[in-house]
Design a protein around this motif. Structure first.
Motif, PDB file in Angstrom:
ATOM      1  N   GLU A 310      54.419 -12.468  36.310  1.00  0.00           N
ATOM      2  CA  GLU A 310      54.261 -12.223  37.741  1.00  0.00           C
ATOM      3  C   GLU A 310      54.459 -10.734  37.969  1.00  0.00           C
ATOM      4  OE1 GLU A 310      57.427 -14.750  38.984  1.00  0.00           O
ATOM      5  OE2 GLU A 310      58.924 -13.188  38.701  1.00  0.00           O
ATOM      6  N   SER A 311      54.171 -10.306  39.204  1.00  0.00           N
ATOM      7  CA  SER A 311      54.285  -8.884  39.468  1.00  0.00           C
ATOM      8  C   SER A 311      55.732  -8.423  39.298  1.00  0.00           C
ATOM      9  CB  SER A 311      53.788  -8.628  40.891  1.00  0.00           C
ATOM     10  OG  SER A 311      53.648  -7.258  41.057  1.00  0.00           O
ATOM     11  N   ASN A 312      55.933  -7.513  38.388  1.00  0.00           N
ATOM     12  CA  ASN A 312      57.270  -6.997  38.110  1.00  0.00           C
ATOM     13  C   ASN A 312      57.273  -5.484  38.211  1.00  0.00           C
ATOM     14  OD1 ASN A 312      59.141  -9.108  37.438  1.00  0.00           O
ATOM     15  ND2 ASN A 312      57.818  -9.563  35.681  1.00  0.00           N
ATOM     16  N   GLY A 313      58.405  -4.946  38.618  1.00  0.00           N
ATOM     17  CA  GLY A 313      58.540  -3.500  38.644  1.00  0.00           C
ATOM     18  C   GLY A 313      59.039  -3.013  37.285  1.00  0.00           C
ATOM     19  N   ILE A 314      59.142  -1.681  37.161  1.00  0.00           N
ATOM     20  CA  ILE A 314      59.597  -1.095  35.889  1.00  0.00           C
ATOM     21  C   ILE A 314      60.736  -0.134  36.204  1.00  0.00           C
ATOM     22  CG2 ILE A 314      58.924   0.503  34.032  1.00  0.00           C
ATOM     23  CD1 ILE A 314      56.035  -0.646  34.414  1.00  0.00           C
ATOM     24  N   PRO A 339      58.625   0.274  41.755  1.00  0.00           N
ATOM     25  CA  PRO A 339      58.680  -1.081  42.317  1.00  0.00           C
ATOM     26  C   PRO A 339      57.412  -1.870  41.969  1.00  0.00           C
ATOM     27  CG  PRO A 339      59.208   0.577  43.970  1.00  0.00           C
ATOM     28  CD  PRO A 339      58.668   1.304  42.788  1.00  0.00           C
ATOM     29  N   ALA A 340      57.555  -3.192  41.972  1.00  0.00           N
ATOM     30  CA  ALA A 340      56.425  -4.068  41.636  1.00  0.00           C
ATOM     31  C   ALA A 340      55.240  -3.742  42.534  1.00  0.00           C
ATOM     32  CB  ALA A 340      56.832  -5.525  41.813  1.00  0.00           C
ATOM     33  N   GLY A 341      54.061  -3.696  41.958  1.00  0.00           N
ATOM     34  CA  GLY A 341      52.847  -3.505  42.756  1.00  0.00           C
ATOM     35  C   GLY A 341      52.461  -2.058  42.970  1.00  0.00           C
ATOM     36  N   GLN A 342      53.321  -1.130  42.544  1.00  0.00           N
ATOM     37  CA  GLN A 342      52.983   0.283  42.772  1.00  0.00           C
ATOM     38  C   GLN A 342      52.304   0.912  41.544  1.00  0.00           C
ATOM     39  OE1 GLN A 342      55.943   2.820  44.349  1.00  0.00           O
ATOM     40  NE2 GLN A 342      56.156   1.638  46.235  1.00  0.00           N
ATOM     41  N   ARG A 498      43.513  -3.476  41.379  1.00  0.00           N
ATOM     42  CA  ARG A 498      44.944  -3.541  41.053  1.00  0.00           C
ATOM     43  C   ARG A 498      45.809  -3.455  42.302  1.00  0.00           C
ATOM     44  NH1 ARG A 498      46.322  -5.500  36.432  1.00  0.00           N
ATOM     45  NH2 ARG A 498      48.334  -4.495  36.668  1.00  0.00           N
ATOM     46  N   LYS A 499      45.241  -3.670  43.442  1.00  0.00           N
ATOM     47  CA  LYS A 499      46.044  -3.632  44.680  1.00  0.00           C
ATOM     48  C   LYS A 499      47.204  -4.607  44.544  1.00  0.00           C
ATOM     49  CE  LYS A 499      44.026  -1.852  48.774  1.00  0.00           C
ATOM     50  NZ  LYS A 499      42.585  -1.717  48.875  1.00  0.00           N
ATOM     51  N   GLY A 500      48.421  -4.139  44.769  1.00  0.00           N
ATOM     52  CA  GLY A 500      49.593  -5.025  44.707  1.00  0.00           C
ATOM     53  C   GLY A 500      50.036  -5.320  43.280  1.00  0.00           C
ATOM     54  N   LYS A 501      49.400  -4.657  42.274  1.00  0.00           N
ATOM     55  CA  LYS A 501      49.801  -4.900  40.875  1.00  0.00           C
ATOM     56  C   LYS A 501      50.297  -3.585  40.259  1.00  0.00           C
ATOM     57  CE  LYS A 501      46.618  -8.647  39.968  1.00  0.00           C
ATOM     58  NZ  LYS A 501      45.238  -8.844  39.572  1.00  0.00           N
ATOM     59  N   THR A 502      51.307  -3.721  39.425  1.00  0.00           N
ATOM     60  CA  THR A 502      51.924  -2.533  38.843  1.00  0.00           C
ATOM     61  C   THR A 502      50.963  -1.861  37.850  1.00  0.00           C
ATOM     62  OG1 THR A 502      53.937  -3.820  38.997  1.00  0.00           O
ATOM     63  CG2 THR A 502      54.079  -1.755  37.759  1.00  0.00           C
TER      64      THR A 502
END
Ligand SMILES: Nc1ncnc2c1ncn2[C@@H]1O[C@H](COP(=O)(O)OP(=O)(O)OP(=O)(O)O)[C@@H](O)[C@H]1O
Length: 562
Positions: A310-314, A339-342, A498-502
């Motif tokens: 799932e969308s995760n940040g790093i 953050p996730a999605g950036q 990739r909108k909303g995806k890291t």
């Protein structure tokens, strides 16, 4: 095989008995036919048993070869990148080809010839006793042959160590050949064929020297064995002959004795072969076992967690890293929170640590504990499969396999639907090029197929990354070989899909990363600037300077174009 040898050992006894009949003038026509038929039966049985035995043993060798190659390949797949950065493809091929073949030969030849030698020698001795040849005569004649085990112990280690040198020099030559073939285009462009020939020649000379040194010692060993065989025959003729004259033994006994001793010479020579082959294969087996004992550097801990797809940040916290054996730090005190999605953009001079950063995220090398996280999970605590499924990594020089374009793009899922494959190719702006090939997506790449240009290769590898549709996409200088206009379109496609995806984009051109939510500038392993495009332009530093140079270039190109 054993049966064949036991049956074979009947020959001298039969011939000895026949000689006695002739000698005692008791030979009849019926006896001649009986003895001929007996020899025929012995011959046919030997042939059948020997053939079957040979097949079984050869099969065993091939099965070993098949299993070991599979085992080696499975092991290679598990080894970490650090291993591959130190060992060339040629060297690895040498294990799979030369070493495995050496061991297989020793299994096939070894079992065949050892069985021959042992059974023939043993049954010859038993038959001599049965044929009522006096024991003391047998012992004296066989005495020179007892030196053989001592010779084996004496020569064995020397043969083995020289064989190891041969195998190692073969590995170096395979490695050199692989490198020379791989670099043949560069060699030709620089017209340095002569120098390359010389370098390759050195490797071949080295193999020849090592092989000759092995041949010298093997030949000496092989030469002594038949000599010992002849010595025992000489004793048989002198001592056995004397006893025959004195009528202590019959003429038939004497004939059998000499035939049995003669029969033992070949197996003894074979023992020499077997020992040579065994010693050589022991050297190869040692090499294979040493390779199989190497543990991969990157290991999953027993309680490893699965990172959900799932969308995760790093996050990277105080990350400092040096490559094994390197004196310099590749990364120092890195702090990143994405953050996730950036989208994160990374720029920096060559060698500044950009690729190292993503290698640590993918755990191709191990970062220190508690420094690199995906979501809340330390990458060192995650299962390797879930970690790598989480990320689609597109390197600068993505390797393409010698298969169809379709299989190369749908690499992570060969059953992917055609429209999904085409969509990924469109996003990577390679679809149009593929349509121009006669077989389109079924076009084969590589040696037996089409050669793509650098930019086409890069975009095919990009499509392979897009199709994975992973929560995290990393483009590591993945659009460096395409023109500026195509790059802009590809980056635009990345932004849309990739909108909303890291996403992490590493690039030398600012145009590829200026839209990112945050940008870091790396210099000699340290973050020297961090912020958005607007913020960084306001600061004095590498980023603004780089932008000015690249913008200046673009304006100049535009002006020239008008
Ligand atoms: N496998 C390795 N073993 C030892 N040192 C390495 C290894 N890979 C990279 N390095 C070193 O680490 C430093 C950072 O390399 P890295 O590949 O991360 O740079 P980069 O910024 O990605 O460069 P580029 O833009 O040229 O791709 C360099 O000094 C490089 O020599």
């Amino acid at each position: 095989m054993m049966l064949a040898n036991i049956i074979q050992s009947l020959y001298p006894k039969v011939l000895g008995d026949f000689t006695d009949l002739v000698h005692k003038n008791k030979i009849t026509e019926a006896a001649i036919i009986d003895y001929s038929l007996l020899l025929l039966v012995i011959g046919i049985s030997c042939g059948i048993f020997f053939g079957v035995g040979q097949y079984v043993v050869m099969r065993l060798g091939r099965i070993f070869e098949f299993i070991t190659r599979g085992k080696l390949f499975n092991h290679f797949i598990k080894l970490s990148e650090s291993y591959y950065s130190k060992h060339g493809v040629g060297e690895l091929l040498s294990y799979v080809m030369n070493d495995v073949t050496a061991v297989r030969e020793s299994i096939s030849q070894g079992i065949n010839q050892t069985t021959n030698a042992v059974i023939i020698t043993a049954s010859a001795i038993v038959m001599m006793v049965i044929s009522s040849i006096p024991l003391y005569l047998i012992v004296v004649c066989v005495l020179p042959l007892l030196i053989i085990p001592w010779l084996v112990v004496w020569f064995g280690p020397a043969i083995r160590s020289r064989s190891k040198q041969v195998q190692e020099s073969l590995a170096r030559m395979t490695e050199a050949a692989e490198e020379q073939f791989g670099g043949i285009r560069v060699t030709k462009k620089f017209a340095v064929e002569g120098m390359m020939k010389g370098r390759f020649g050195e490797k071949v000379d080295h193999i020849r020297d090592n092989q000759l040194s092995l041949v010298r010692i093997s030949s000496l060993f092989q030469a002594i064995l038949p000599f010992l065989g002849s010595l025992s025959l000489i004793i048989a003729i002198i001592f056995g002959g004397y006893l025959t004259i004195k009528h202590e033994i019959t003429l038939g006994n004497f004939v059998s004795l000499t035939l049995y001793l003669r029969m033992m010479v070949n197996p003894l020579q074979q023992i020499g072969n077997v020992i040579n082959t065994m010693q050589r294969s022991q050297a190869s087996l040692d090499r294979i076992n040493q390779l199989l004992a190497i543990e991969p550097d990157i290991k999953e801990i027993a309680s490893a967690r699965t990172i959900q797809k799932e969308s995760n940040g790093i996050r990277m916290k105080a990350l400092t890293f040096s490559y094994p054996d390197a004196s310099r730090k590749a990364l120092e005190d890195i702090h990143i929170h994405l953050p996730a999605g950036q989208t994160l953009g990374i720029v920096g001079k060559t060698g500044s640590g950009k690729t190292t950063l993503v290698k640590l995220l993918l755990r191709i090398y191990d970062p220190p504990k508690g420094t690199v996280f995906i979501g809340d999970t330390d990458v060192r605590q995650a299962t390797l499969e879930s970690l790598r499924n989480q990320i689609a990594y597109v390197p600068q020089d993505g390797f393409l396999f010698s298969t169809t374009i379709r299989d190369n793009i749908a690499f992570s899922n060969r059953d992917e639907a055609m429209d999904v494959i085409e969509m990924a190719a469109q996003q990577a702006k390679i679809d149009e090029s593929i349509q121009t090939f006669a077989e389109q997506y079924e076009t084969k790449l590589g040696e037996r197929g089409v050669t793509l240009s650098g930019g086409q290769r890069q975009r095919t590898s990009l499509a392979r990354g897009f199709i994975k549709n992973a929560p995290i996409l990393i483009l590591d200088d993945s659009v460096s070989a395409v023109d500026a206009e195509t790059e802009t379109q590809i980056i635009e496609n990345v932004r849309l899909t990739r909108k909303g995806k890291t996403t992490i984009i590493i690039a030398h051109r600012i145009s590829a990363i200026q839209h990112a939510d945050q940008i870091i500038v790396l210099d000699e392993g340290r973050i020297v600037q961090q912020g958005t495009h607007r913020q960084l332009l306001k600061e004095e530093g590498v980023y603004a300077a780089l932008y000015a140079i690249q913008e200046g270039g673009t304006r100049y190109a535009d002006a020239e174009g008008k």
